[in-house]
Design a protein around this motif. Structure first.
Motif, PDB file in Angstrom:
ATOM      1  N   HIS A  55      -2.872   5.691 -15.760  1.00 11.33           N
ATOM      2  CA  HIS A  55      -3.301   4.554 -16.266  1.00 11.33           C
ATOM      3  C   HIS A  55      -2.228   3.582 -14.594  1.00 11.33           C
ATOM      4  CE1 HIS A  55      -5.219   0.392 -16.600  1.00 11.33           C
ATOM      5  NE2 HIS A  55      -4.385  -0.233 -16.940  1.00 11.33           N
ATOM      6  N   ASN A  56      -1.378   3.538 -15.043  1.00  9.90           N
ATOM      7  CA  ASN A  56      -0.540   2.732 -14.403  1.00  9.90           C
ATOM      8  C   ASN A  56      -0.054   3.562 -12.757  1.00  9.90           C
ATOM      9  OD1 ASN A  56       0.122   0.596 -15.497  1.00  9.90           O
ATOM     10  ND2 ASN A  56       1.841   1.206 -16.423  1.00  9.90           N
ATOM     11  N   ALA A  57      -0.073   4.795 -12.929  1.00 12.67           N
ATOM     12  CA  ALA A  57      -0.292   5.780 -12.097  1.00 12.67           C
ATOM     13  C   ALA A  57      -1.305   5.268 -10.700  1.00 12.67           C
ATOM     14  CB  ALA A  57      -0.046   7.576 -12.429  1.00 12.67           C
ATOM     15  N   LYS A  58      -2.156   5.745 -11.101  1.00 11.81           N
ATOM     16  CA  LYS A  58      -3.212   4.852 -10.119  1.00 11.81           C
ATOM     17  C   LYS A  58      -3.466   3.887 -10.004  1.00 11.81           C
ATOM     18  CE  LYS A  58      -8.754   5.446 -10.775  1.00 11.81           C
ATOM     19  NZ  LYS A  58     -10.053   4.834 -11.759  1.00 11.81           N
ATOM     20  N   ALA A  59      -2.669   2.345 -11.089  1.00  7.23           N
ATOM     21  CA  ALA A  59      -3.323   1.390 -10.448  1.00  7.23           C
ATOM     22  C   ALA A  59      -1.756   1.614  -9.544  1.00  7.23           C
ATOM     23  CB  ALA A  59      -3.034   0.503 -11.519  1.00  7.23           C
ATOM     24  N   TYR A  60      -0.582   2.259  -9.715  1.00  9.77           N
ATOM     25  CA  TYR A  60       0.115   2.246  -8.343  1.00  9.77           C
ATOM     26  C   TYR A  60      -0.434   2.608  -6.889  1.00  9.77           C
ATOM     27  CZ  TYR A  60       4.349   3.859  -5.729  1.00  9.77           C
ATOM     28  OH  TYR A  60       5.575   3.866  -4.960  1.00  9.77           O
ATOM     29  N   TYR A  61      -1.049   3.582  -6.720  1.00  7.62           N
ATOM     30  CA  TYR A  61      -1.967   4.201  -6.141  1.00  7.62           C
ATOM     31  C   TYR A  61      -2.813   3.635  -5.369  1.00  7.62           C
ATOM     32  CZ  TYR A  61      -4.580   7.245  -2.883  1.00  7.62           C
ATOM     33  OH  TYR A  61      -4.612   7.531  -2.359  1.00  7.62           O
ATOM     34  N   HIS A  62      -3.705   2.159  -6.188  1.00  6.55           N
ATOM     35  CA  HIS A  62      -4.221   1.578  -5.693  1.00  6.55           C
ATOM     36  C   HIS A  62      -4.200  -0.180  -5.316  1.00  6.55           C
ATOM     37  CE1 HIS A  62      -7.888  -1.125  -6.158  1.00  6.55           C
ATOM     38  NE2 HIS A  62      -7.394  -2.222  -6.187  1.00  6.55           N
ATOM     39  N   HIS A  63      -2.796  -0.365  -5.318  1.00  6.64           N
ATOM     40  CA  HIS A  63      -1.987  -1.470  -5.452  1.00  6.64           C
ATOM     41  C   HIS A  63      -1.162  -1.052  -4.026  1.00  6.64           C
ATOM     42  CE1 HIS A  63      -3.290  -3.310  -8.759  1.00  6.64           C
ATOM     43  NE2 HIS A  63      -2.911  -3.352  -9.042  1.00  6.64           N
ATOM     44  N   THR A  64      -0.168  -0.200  -3.704  1.00  4.86           N
ATOM     45  CA  THR A  64       0.182   0.357  -2.370  1.00  4.86           C
ATOM     46  C   THR A  64      -1.184   0.613  -1.725  1.00  4.86           C
ATOM     47  OG1 THR A  64       2.140   1.880  -4.293  1.00  4.86           O
ATOM     48  CG2 THR A  64       1.832   2.222  -1.820  1.00  4.86           C
ATOM     49  N   MET A  65      -2.331   1.301  -1.677  1.00  2.26           N
ATOM     50  CA  MET A  65      -3.066   0.959  -0.689  1.00  2.26           C
ATOM     51  C   MET A  65      -3.775   0.191   0.394  1.00  2.26           C
ATOM     52  SD  MET A  65      -2.715   4.245   0.601  1.00  2.26           S
ATOM     53  CE  MET A  65      -1.030   5.258  -0.782  1.00  2.26           C
ATOM     54  N   GLN A  66      -3.592  -1.049  -0.867  1.00  4.47           N
ATOM     55  CA  GLN A  66      -3.999  -2.200  -0.345  1.00  4.47           C
ATOM     56  C   GLN A  66      -3.034  -2.680   0.429  1.00  4.47           C
ATOM     57  OE1 GLN A  66      -5.014  -3.875  -4.703  1.00  4.47           O
ATOM     58  NE2 GLN A  66      -7.110  -4.099  -3.907  1.00  4.47           N
ATOM     59  N   LEU A  67      -1.660  -2.041  -0.415  1.00  8.41           N
ATOM     60  CA  LEU A  67       0.153  -3.123   0.213  1.00  8.41           C
ATOM     61  C   LEU A  67      -0.658  -2.469   1.460  1.00  8.41           C
ATOM     62  CD1 LEU A  67       2.150  -3.689  -2.077  1.00  8.41           C
ATOM     63  CD2 LEU A  67       1.613  -6.047  -0.901  1.00  8.41           C
ATOM     64  N   LEU A  68      -0.388  -1.234   2.192  1.00  2.41           N
ATOM     65  CA  LEU A  68      -0.328  -1.144   2.644  1.00  2.41           C
ATOM     66  C   LEU A  68      -1.505  -1.228   4.171  1.00  2.41           C
ATOM     67  CD1 LEU A  68       0.600   1.731   4.073  1.00  2.41           C
ATOM     68  CD2 LEU A  68      -1.386   3.351   3.790  1.00  2.41           C
ATOM     69  N   TYR A  69      -2.513  -1.524   3.479  1.00  4.84           N
ATOM     70  CA  TYR A  69      -3.722  -2.532   4.655  1.00  4.84           C
ATOM     71  C   TYR A  69      -3.374  -3.893   4.974  1.00  4.84           C
ATOM     72  CZ  TYR A  69      -7.931  -4.656   5.921  1.00  4.84           C
ATOM     73  OH  TYR A  69      -9.172  -5.624   6.737  1.00  4.84           O
ATOM     74  N   ILE A  70      -2.477  -4.191   4.198  1.00  3.91           N
ATOM     75  CA  ILE A  70      -2.050  -6.140   4.583  1.00  3.91           C
ATOM     76  C   ILE A  70      -0.909  -5.552   5.218  1.00  3.91           C
ATOM     77  CG2 ILE A  70      -0.537  -7.669   3.449  1.00  3.91           C
ATOM     78  CD1 ILE A  70      -2.218  -7.518   0.900  1.00  3.91           C
ATOM     79  N   GLY A  71      -0.147  -4.579   5.391  1.00  3.19           N
ATOM     80  CA  GLY A  71       1.205  -4.852   5.778  1.00  3.19           C
ATOM     81  C   GLY A  71       0.713  -4.203   7.875  1.00  3.19           C
ATOM     82  N   LYS A  72       0.024  -3.183   7.671  1.00  9.03           N
ATOM     83  CA  LYS A  72      -0.681  -3.001   9.089  1.00  9.03           C
ATOM     84  C   LYS A  72      -1.367  -3.999   9.395  1.00  9.03           C
ATOM     85  CE  LYS A  72       0.958   1.551   9.537  1.00  9.03           C
ATOM     86  NZ  LYS A  72       1.465   1.356  10.671  1.00  9.03           N
ATOM     87  N   ARG A  73      -1.570  -4.608   9.194  1.00 15.08           N
ATOM     88  CA  ARG A  73      -2.855  -6.051  10.034  1.00 15.08           C
ATOM     89  C   ARG A  73      -2.497  -7.026   9.777  1.00 15.08           C
ATOM     90  NH1 ARG A  73      -4.544  -1.898   9.928  1.00 15.08           N
ATOM     91  NH2 ARG A  73      -7.258  -0.839   9.310  1.00 15.08           N
ATOM     92  N   GLY A  74      -1.843  -7.613   8.865  1.00 14.52           N
ATOM     93  CA  GLY A  74      -0.860  -8.462   9.457  1.00 14.52           C
ATOM     94  C   GLY A  74       0.459  -9.471   9.139  1.00 14.52           C
ATOM     95  N   ARG A  75       0.944  -7.714   8.128  1.00 18.55           N
ATOM     96  CA  ARG A  75       2.179  -8.876   6.977  1.00 18.55           C
ATOM     97  C   ARG A  75       3.405  -7.519   7.587  1.00 18.55           C
ATOM     98  NH1 ARG A  75       2.812 -12.004   3.646  1.00 18.55           N
ATOM     99  NH2 ARG A  75       4.488 -12.064   4.049  1.00 18.55           N
TER     100      ARG A  75
END
Length: 172
Positions: A55-75
């Protein structure tokens, strides 16, 4: 994403709405405040740590990919820590979860920052490039570079090097 061009020669990239949605869905252990996106031991392989449960491994993947989007677009200030977090998505361990938490807490603390780009001259491009020697557990180095046309960060890339090098100048 809101692109604000009201000031001549500047553009502000605002992704507050996406960041707010991301922060609202975080579990309590990933919330809080931090002044930096990563600790000085980000790339250090800490002692043996148990793997995350499914469960936490899936959450880790999910949150990391969301952060990747944020980091590439505006942060882009998140990209150094994201370059490590994305390496670990296949088999995350408990210490990786803590490093993810540090990045999420930093984003929460700085959620109001906006990326501002300003061009002084389209004829003058500057690259800033550096490498960190042998910082991964397998003794590989880490490289990074960013492009600017004036003030602000136009493009950047941070990656683990594919080859081992014998000396630091070779990794650069």
């Amino acid at each position: 994403m809101i692109l604000d061009c009201t000031v001549e020669g500047k553009i502000k990239i605002n992704i507050h709405k996406y960041i707010k949605g991301f922060l609202d869905e975080l579990p309590p252990e990933l919330r809080g405040c931090s002044t930096t996106p990563a600790s000085s031991h980000l790339f250090n392989a800490e002692g043996p740590s148990p793997p995350l449960d499914a469960h936490n491994a899936k959450a880790y993947y999910h949150h990391t990919m969301q952060l990747l989007y944020i980091g590439k677009r505006g942060r882009p200030d998140l990209q150094i820590s994201l370059s490590f977090l994305t390496i670990r998505v296949r088999k995350p361990i408990v210490t990786d979860w803590r490093k993810l938490a540090k990045t999420c807490k930093y984003l929460n603390d700085t959620k109001d920052l906006v990326l501002t780009l300003e061009a002084h001259s389209i004829l003058l491009l500057k690259w800033y490039i550096d490498a960190a020697f042998a910082i991964h557990a397998d003794m590989r180095s880490h490289s990074g570079g960013m492009l600017t046309i004036g003030n602000g960060y136009s493009y950047g890339a941070f990656t683990r090097q594919r080859l081992n090098t014998k000396i630091s100048t070779e990794s650069e």
